[in-house]
Scaffold this motif. Sequence first.
Motif, PDB file in Angstrom:
ATOM      1  N   LEU A   1       3.290   2.321  11.989  1.00  0.00           N
ATOM      2  CA  LEU A   1       2.084   0.950  12.639  1.00  0.00           C
ATOM      3  C   LEU A   1       2.611   0.260  10.633  1.00  0.00           C
ATOM      4  CD1 LEU A   1       2.241  -0.990  15.491  1.00  0.00           C
ATOM      5  CD2 LEU A   1      -0.112  -0.005  14.574  1.00  0.00           C
TER       6      LEU A   1
ATOM      7  N   THR B   1      -7.862  -9.378  14.491  1.00  0.00           N
ATOM      8  CA  THR B   1      -6.142  -9.178  14.376  1.00  0.00           C
ATOM      9  C   THR B   1      -5.833 -10.150  12.603  1.00  0.00           C
ATOM     10  OG1 THR B   1      -7.461  -9.014  16.815  1.00  0.00           O
ATOM     11  CG2 THR B   1      -4.427  -9.066  16.495  1.00  0.00           C
TER      12      THR B   1
ATOM     13  N   GLU C   1      -6.434  -2.337  12.926  1.00  0.00           N
ATOM     14  CA  GLU C   1      -6.065  -1.221  12.668  1.00  0.00           C
ATOM     15  C   GLU C   1      -5.662  -0.418  11.402  1.00  0.00           C
ATOM     16  OE1 GLU C   1      -4.114  -2.901  13.293  1.00  0.00           O
ATOM     17  OE2 GLU C   1      -4.532  -3.245  16.126  1.00  0.00           O
TER      18      GLU C   1
ATOM     19  N   HIS D   1       1.737  -5.040  12.943  1.00  0.00           N
ATOM     20  CA  HIS D   1       2.211  -4.401  14.097  1.00  0.00           C
ATOM     21  C   HIS D   1       3.643  -3.978  14.660  1.00  0.00           C
ATOM     22  CE1 HIS D   1      -1.433  -6.594  15.289  1.00  0.00           C
ATOM     23  NE2 HIS D   1      -2.431  -5.687  14.820  1.00  0.00           N
ATOM     24  N   SER D   2       4.844  -4.025  13.770  1.00  0.00           N
ATOM     25  CA  SER D   2       5.744  -2.962  14.155  1.00  0.00           C
ATOM     26  C   SER D   2       5.853  -2.296  13.598  1.00  0.00           C
ATOM     27  CB  SER D   2       6.625  -3.770  13.798  1.00  0.00           C
ATOM     28  OG  SER D   2       7.077  -3.866  12.045  1.00  0.00           O
TER      29      SER D   2
ATOM     30  N   THR E   1     -10.868  -7.513  19.503  1.00  0.00           N
ATOM     31  CA  THR E   1     -10.224  -6.648  18.671  1.00  0.00           C
ATOM     32  C   THR E   1      -9.963  -5.163  19.123  1.00  0.00           C
ATOM     33  OG1 THR E   1     -11.833  -6.462  17.215  1.00  0.00           O
ATOM     34  CG2 THR E   1     -10.741  -8.398  16.376  1.00  0.00           C
ATOM     35  N   GLY E   2     -10.575  -5.133  19.941  1.00  0.00           N
ATOM     36  CA  GLY E   2      -9.958  -3.529  20.944  1.00  0.00           C
ATOM     37  C   GLY E   2     -11.441  -2.595  20.363  1.00  0.00           C
TER      38      GLY E   2
END
Lengths: 578, 190
Positions: free
Chosen positions: A6, A29, A33, A164-165, A445-446
């Motif tokens: 990512l 976001t 991450e 996010h890729s 945001t997780g």
Amino acid sequence: MKTLMLGNEAVARGLYEAGCCFVSSYPGTPSTEITECVAKYEEIYAEWAPNEKVALEAALGASLAGKRSFCAMKHVGLNVAADPLFTISYTGVNAGLLIGVADDAGMHSSQNEQDSRHYARAAKIPMLEPSDSAEALRFARLGYELSERFDTAVLIKMCTRVSHSQSVVEPGERILPEPKKYEKNPGKYIMMPANAKNRHPVVEARTRELTAWAETADINRIEQGTDNSLGIITSSTCYQYVKEAFGDTYPVLKLGMIWPMPERMIRDFAAGVERLVVVEELDGFIEDHCRSLGLSVSGKELFPNIGELSQNLVREKLGRAVQTGPVLEERIPARPPVMCAGCPHRSIFYVLKKLKLTVMGDIGCYTLGAVAPLGAIDTTVCMGASVSGLHGFVKAGDEESAGRTVAVIGDSTFIHSGVTGLINIAYNESNSTVIILDNSITGMTGHQQNPTTGYNLKGDPCTKIDLESLCHAVGIRRVKVVDPYDMEACQRVISQELSVREPSVIISRRPCALLKYVKHPGPISSDPEKCRGCKACMNIGCPAISMEDGKAKIDATLCVGCGVCKQLCRFDALGSQE
Amino acid sequence: METKNIMIVGVGGQGTLLASKLLGRLLLGRGYDVKVSEVHGMSQRGGSVVTYVRWGERVCSPIIDKGEADCILSFELLEAARYTEYLKPGGRIIVNSQQINPMPVIAGMADYPQKLEEKLGTLGINVDALDALALAEEAGSSRAVNLVLMGRLSRHFDFTQEEWMDAIEHSVPPKFLEMNRKAFALGANS
């Protein structure tokens, strides 16, 4: 070995390889991450800070102490960190300081789509802009070299599609530079007027040096094409769209550093093509620079300054045909995000709507309280704005409106910037009622830890900020705690606190239903014999409840048994445990 | 070779991210250039979610645009219908026939379209519908829908059984490996 990463993970890898030792961030976001991945490297100290301003200041402190440091935030987080940012430009750094900022064009998960590139120019801090994961890793490493060579913080700008890729990277080894000794230097680090006046010319000189570097840097590169009728200047994910659309047909000037931009390189590129076009998302940032050089260029007259671009948009606006697939002639209902089954926020919004209150909202999962059928929120602006906005609303409104208006804010958001608004409520004595939706985690945001959860980023137990004590300490005498699953109690306490003529805080406390440690009683069942089809249970917008043949039906795979719907049923049709 | 494109669509929380992780492993193992693009954040809360998986000699854009997808792998029927525009001419939809009502339908403000499978069949595309939920339950868990769909996908792409098994082993927890293998086989052979 080649691996898929990512974009955010690749930034974290770049930090690791560059010998970064200190990371302080606030989740948001699409930036979150980076810091979560950094936390997996034992060699790097990493933390969640209460907000982005604190995070950046902490990262500066670590840089001054001599260690390479980093902080990450989303685009709107940079607004919060803007205060230190503009003056860090003057102080410069000791060890390298890198700042990650992730934009969200298209607003997948944000309240605006501001273009963070303007901050680089405004604060006079160089900004790197990777276009895939391999560059994210490489630019993070390069960022530290630039930071130390030019004595400046360096911004690394991500966007949703790069963050996010996943794309292919080849990780390298960690290189740990010698810590730099801290040496007192008041003229550089004490930014009072006399010193800052001396530092500003240093900043301007640095910008000239960085501009000169930009002319020869390999991250700014010209890729030759076969057809010079068109030349494209681009960066970030837009570079990928251009390459996808045209391959190597047209010459491309790909900018890896978006500020400061080269001048001679752009002029030379423009001179070699018949028509110059800039392809960039959001504002015409590169385009404006080209115009300032007196070049004839198109950009935003072709491409929208709203939302994301794509390869089809690039093809279409530059004269290529686009063929799309078949469309079903059918009304396809939208599928917006919803509060999860068992979400502790749901019942509070039901009560607020039932009481017909004006609700100042905030940023988090609970912003979904604005969506039908709950539709209980009046405003959402930025982190903390519910509490401070409520104060102004109540002060300027009549006495009756004070008794009909509340603020709702999550635990993490309250710590981020709600508590200062609460201090204002206490200090300037507004008759305000603030509801803290304490779900014991940063939800949207997780699931990140925050100062109220008792755990740190690495998952270790730590000091837990007690919300009741905090509210008392800032001068709020009335602090009540309710269980949001008990709707009758919620309604009673909210009505009571609205009726008193002094500030009050209601803490609605129950952990997020998705937290692994939360034990649920299990799905409830509906009794079609007793159900009269009145649809009272449908008013809470629970994804586990639907109507089938005029009767309420519970989806047992979703229902956790929170029992909120049961409290709405006047016919005892819901509730028996399966 | 021309870049291949698979879109994975579904409802937030259905496990679409595991499917993309598995495909990423599979494709990288073949030495392709690969890009996998996901959406995190708010959409994951029960919203419509899309993942793009692209591979080839050189993959540039991380996203798949309208008219570009070779295959749409849909975890839910309505979501398959939502994204047909992204298919190439002659493209294929593999769709789990499971229906999950979106909030506008639950709230009574919209209807879930009827006979979607049939209607998809009239669009001149290949439609491969299966009850992946039932097959997942047969394999041992309703959460294995993603592996059932991977199994079905394996029919249409040229990868060996060994390559798929390697990717599965590296993508699911060991204690669920057998169940996931079974789900994959049921999807491939049913």
